[in-house]
Design an enzyme around this catalytic site. Structure first.
Site, PDB file in Angstrom:
ATOM      1  N   ASP A  97       8.797 113.300 -79.620  1.00  0.00           N
ATOM      2  CA  ASP A  97       7.546 113.151 -80.375  1.00  0.00           C
ATOM      3  C   ASP A  97       7.727 113.923 -81.681  1.00  0.00           C
ATOM      4  O   ASP A  97       8.115 115.094 -81.655  1.00  0.00           O
ATOM      5  CB  ASP A  97       6.403 113.745 -79.532  1.00  0.00           C
ATOM      6  N   ASP A 111       1.862 100.529 -98.704  1.00  0.00           N
ATOM      7  CA  ASP A 111       1.105 100.035 -99.859  1.00  0.00           C
ATOM      8  C   ASP A 111      -0.362 100.475 -99.797  1.00  0.00           C
ATOM      9  O   ASP A 111      -1.059 100.471-100.815  1.00  0.00           O
ATOM     10  CB  ASP A 111       1.198  98.498 -99.914  1.00  0.00           C
ATOM     11  N   TYR A 120      -6.113 105.505 -92.506  1.00  0.00           N
ATOM     12  CA  TYR A 120      -4.670 105.236 -92.369  1.00  0.00           C
ATOM     13  C   TYR A 120      -3.949 105.544 -93.684  1.00  0.00           C
ATOM     14  O   TYR A 120      -2.969 106.300 -93.710  1.00  0.00           O
ATOM     15  CB  TYR A 120      -4.443 103.777 -91.938  1.00  0.00           C
ATOM     16  N   LYS A 154      -1.220 108.552 -94.459  1.00  0.00           N
ATOM     17  CA  LYS A 154       0.143 108.269 -94.922  1.00  0.00           C
ATOM     18  C   LYS A 154       0.399 108.962 -96.267  1.00  0.00           C
ATOM     19  O   LYS A 154       1.492 109.470 -96.517  1.00  0.00           O
ATOM     20  CB  LYS A 154       0.363 106.755 -95.061  1.00  0.00           C
TER      21      LYS A 154
HETATM   22  N1  LIG Z   1       3.184  97.474 -89.895  1.00  0.00           N
HETATM   23  C1  LIG Z   1       2.907  97.279 -91.174  1.00  0.00           C
HETATM   24  O1  LIG Z   1       2.386  96.241 -91.580  1.00  0.00           O
HETATM   25  C2  LIG Z   1       3.258  98.341 -92.185  1.00  0.00           C
HETATM   26  C3  LIG Z   1       2.849  98.177 -93.527  1.00  0.00           C
HETATM   27  C4  LIG Z   1       3.199  99.150 -94.448  1.00  0.00           C
HETATM   28  C5  LIG Z   1       3.937 100.245 -94.064  1.00  0.00           C
HETATM   29  N2  LIG Z   1       4.292 100.387 -92.764  1.00  0.00           N
HETATM   30  C6  LIG Z   1       5.035 101.580 -92.377  1.00  0.00           C
HETATM   31  O2  LIG Z   1       6.293 101.171 -91.859  1.00  0.00           O
HETATM   32  C7  LIG Z   1       6.728 102.112 -90.870  1.00  0.00           C
HETATM   33  C8  LIG Z   1       7.141 101.372 -89.609  1.00  0.00           C
HETATM   34  O3  LIG Z   1       6.001 100.700 -89.118  1.00  0.00           O
HETATM   35  P1  LIG Z   1       6.076  99.709 -87.883  1.00  0.00           P
HETATM   36  O4  LIG Z   1       5.407  98.462 -88.274  1.00  0.00           O
HETATM   37  O5  LIG Z   1       7.450  99.677 -87.314  1.00  0.00           O
HETATM   38  O6  LIG Z   1       5.105 100.493 -86.889  1.00  0.00           O
HETATM   39  P2  LIG Z   1       4.899 100.310 -85.311  1.00  0.00           P
HETATM   40  O7  LIG Z   1       5.476  99.031 -84.843  1.00  0.00           O
HETATM   41  O8  LIG Z   1       3.477 100.643 -85.040  1.00  0.00           O
HETATM   42  O9  LIG Z   1       5.830 101.482 -84.724  1.00  0.00           O
HETATM   43  C9  LIG Z   1       5.552 102.825 -84.914  1.00  0.00           C
HETATM   44  C10 LIG Z   1       6.225 103.568 -83.786  1.00  0.00           C
HETATM   45  O10 LIG Z   1       6.030 104.966 -84.013  1.00  0.00           O
HETATM   46  C11 LIG Z   1       5.747 105.537 -82.763  1.00  0.00           C
HETATM   47  N3  LIG Z   1       5.066 106.820 -82.930  1.00  0.00           N
HETATM   48  C12 LIG Z   1       3.786 107.048 -83.282  1.00  0.00           C
HETATM   49  N4  LIG Z   1       3.542 108.376 -83.289  1.00  0.00           N
HETATM   50  C13 LIG Z   1       4.698 108.978 -82.907  1.00  0.00           C
HETATM   51  C14 LIG Z   1       5.082 110.317 -82.711  1.00  0.00           C
HETATM   52  N5  LIG Z   1       4.209 111.326 -82.883  1.00  0.00           N
HETATM   53  N6  LIG Z   1       6.355 110.588 -82.332  1.00  0.00           N
HETATM   54  C15 LIG Z   1       7.250 109.585 -82.151  1.00  0.00           C
HETATM   55  N7  LIG Z   1       6.936 108.292 -82.297  1.00  0.00           N
HETATM   56  C16 LIG Z   1       5.673 107.994 -82.679  1.00  0.00           C
HETATM   57  C17 LIG Z   1       4.874 104.515 -82.072  1.00  0.00           C
HETATM   58  O11 LIG Z   1       4.832 104.784 -80.697  1.00  0.00           O
HETATM   59  P3  LIG Z   1       3.533 104.380 -79.838  1.00  0.00           P
HETATM   60  O12 LIG Z   1       3.602 102.896 -79.706  1.00  0.00           O
HETATM   61  O13 LIG Z   1       3.749 105.125 -78.568  1.00  0.00           O
HETATM   62  O14 LIG Z   1       2.341 104.837 -80.608  1.00  0.00           O
HETATM   63  C18 LIG Z   1       5.616 103.238 -82.413  1.00  0.00           C
HETATM   64  O15 LIG Z   1       6.663 102.978 -81.494  1.00  0.00           O
HETATM   65  C19 LIG Z   1       5.572 103.102 -90.696  1.00  0.00           C
HETATM   66  O16 LIG Z   1       5.812 104.241 -91.490  1.00  0.00           O
HETATM   67  C20 LIG Z   1       4.379 102.363 -91.243  1.00  0.00           C
HETATM   68  O17 LIG Z   1       3.371 103.239 -91.723  1.00  0.00           O
HETATM   69  C21 LIG Z   1       3.990  99.459 -91.812  1.00  0.00           C
END
Ligand SMILES: NC(=O)c1ccc[n+]([C@@H]2O[C@H](COP(=O)([O-])OP(=O)(O)OC[C@H]3O[C@@H](n4cnc5c(N)ncnc54)[C@H](OP(=O)(O)O)[C@@H]3O)[C@@H](O)[C@H]2O)c1
Length: 296
Positions: A36, A102, A125, A129
């Protein structure tokens, strides 16, 4: 170049797992259950055991609407976790690649956002970030923050999968046509991270904040129409995706009307850009439908 990736079970983390193993790159990828990012002892132990050249933070709290009701958790995962990672990287002399969003922008700029534009998040959110970006900058010089957008791929949950599922069961639904951004495939984002990591490991990365997102602009409605068009030849389903306004689809969190990112600075420094979003959307839809056929 060896990598240590936190957040390995998410969309991006799983893409990084596939890409590093496909390219035979040494990488240790840890999901939340294994480390974590808010747990000092777990992060220290992971860094000391893996002895990586570069650390990547793919972990985040990404539930944009739910964050409005869970600000403490959003800030814990999006500000305090990255702060701890940056502190531990600084103590070990390691560079950190951190992913941001974004949604740090308020969407009032008519043109795509560049890295130097002022941030003004509209919701919890985005604010959490943005606080994470600041925490990383304050603790570690050797960082690269990559702001990305509208992430989708074959792993995890995302808008593209929701649209494919709706196409299976519905004849018509509405999708907002007055918010625009850059749909970004996890495959392109993971490749960008590996390009940055290679440079960071050599010590030649241009440290700082960059935008990296899918090439070309879309509204959510454009994105939905492309997804539905891509699945139609395989499924025979041709539902009607109606263009609606944000006012017709109220959500708990307010979203920026324009969150397009200008990725030109990343391209000039790292020499790569994402594929056009329509092409990538078709690739991902085809990959998902082929996987579903194999499983059937
Ligand atoms: N998804 C989008 O559309 C989007 C858009 C812009 C930017 N981003 C950024 O891109 C990055 C990747 O996003 P993604 O889409 O891959 O997100 P995601 O699919 O929601 O995956 C995030 C992962 O982080 C884990 N996590 C959360 N808190 C944690 C902690 N304290 N310690 C360890 N792991 C933890 C989550 O686990 P749990 O499932 O157990 O919570 C999940 O497996 C992030 O920085 C996000 O902010 C995403």
């Amino acid at each position: 170049m060896s990598l240590l990736v936190f957040g390995a079970a998410g969309q991006l983390g799983r893409e990084l797992a596939g890409m590093t193993s496909g390219r035979k790159l040494p990488a240790v990828l840890l999901a939340r259950a294994e480390a974590d990012i808010g747990d000092r002892r777990a992060v220290m132990a992971a860094v000391e055991k893996a002895r990586p050249a570069v650390v990547v933070n793919a972990a985040a709290y990404t539930k944009v609407d739910k964050a409005e009701d869970e600000p403490a958790q959003a800030f814990r995962e999006n500000r305090d976790g990255p702060a701890l990672l940056a502190e531990i990287c600084a103590a070990h002399g390691l560079p950190l690649i951190h992913v941001s969003t974004d949604y740090v922008f308020d969407g009032t700029k008519p043109a795509p956002y560049v890295e130097t534009d002022p941030v003004a998040p509209l919701g919890v959110y985005g604010a959490s970030k943005e606080a994470g970006e600041q925490a990383v900058r304050a603790r570690l010089d050797r960082h690269v923050i990559l702001r990305t957008a509208w992430v989708y791929g074959i792993h995890g949950n995302n808008f593209l999968k929701t649209m494919i599922n709706l196409a299976r069961s519905r004849e018509s639904w509405g999708v907002v046509a007055d918010q625009r951004g850059n749909p970004t495939a996890t495959e392109d984002l993971a490749a960008a991270i590996l390009a940055v990591a290679a440079r960071a490991a050599e010590g030649t990365a241009g440290w700082g904040t960059y935008h990296f997102a899918g090439t070309g602009m879309a509204t959510w409605h454009d994105f939905a129409c492309e997804i539905v068009a891509a699945q139609a030849p395989v499924t025979g389903r041709t539902p009607d995706v109606r263009a609606i306004t944000t006012a017709e689809y109220p959500t708990k969190a307010q979203r920026p009307a324009n969150s397009c990112l200008d990725s030109g600075h990343f391209e000039s420094v790292f020499g790569m850009k994402a594929r056009p979003w329509r092409e990538r959307t078709r690739d991902v839809v085809a990959a998902l439908l082929a996987a579903a056929k194999r499983e059937a």
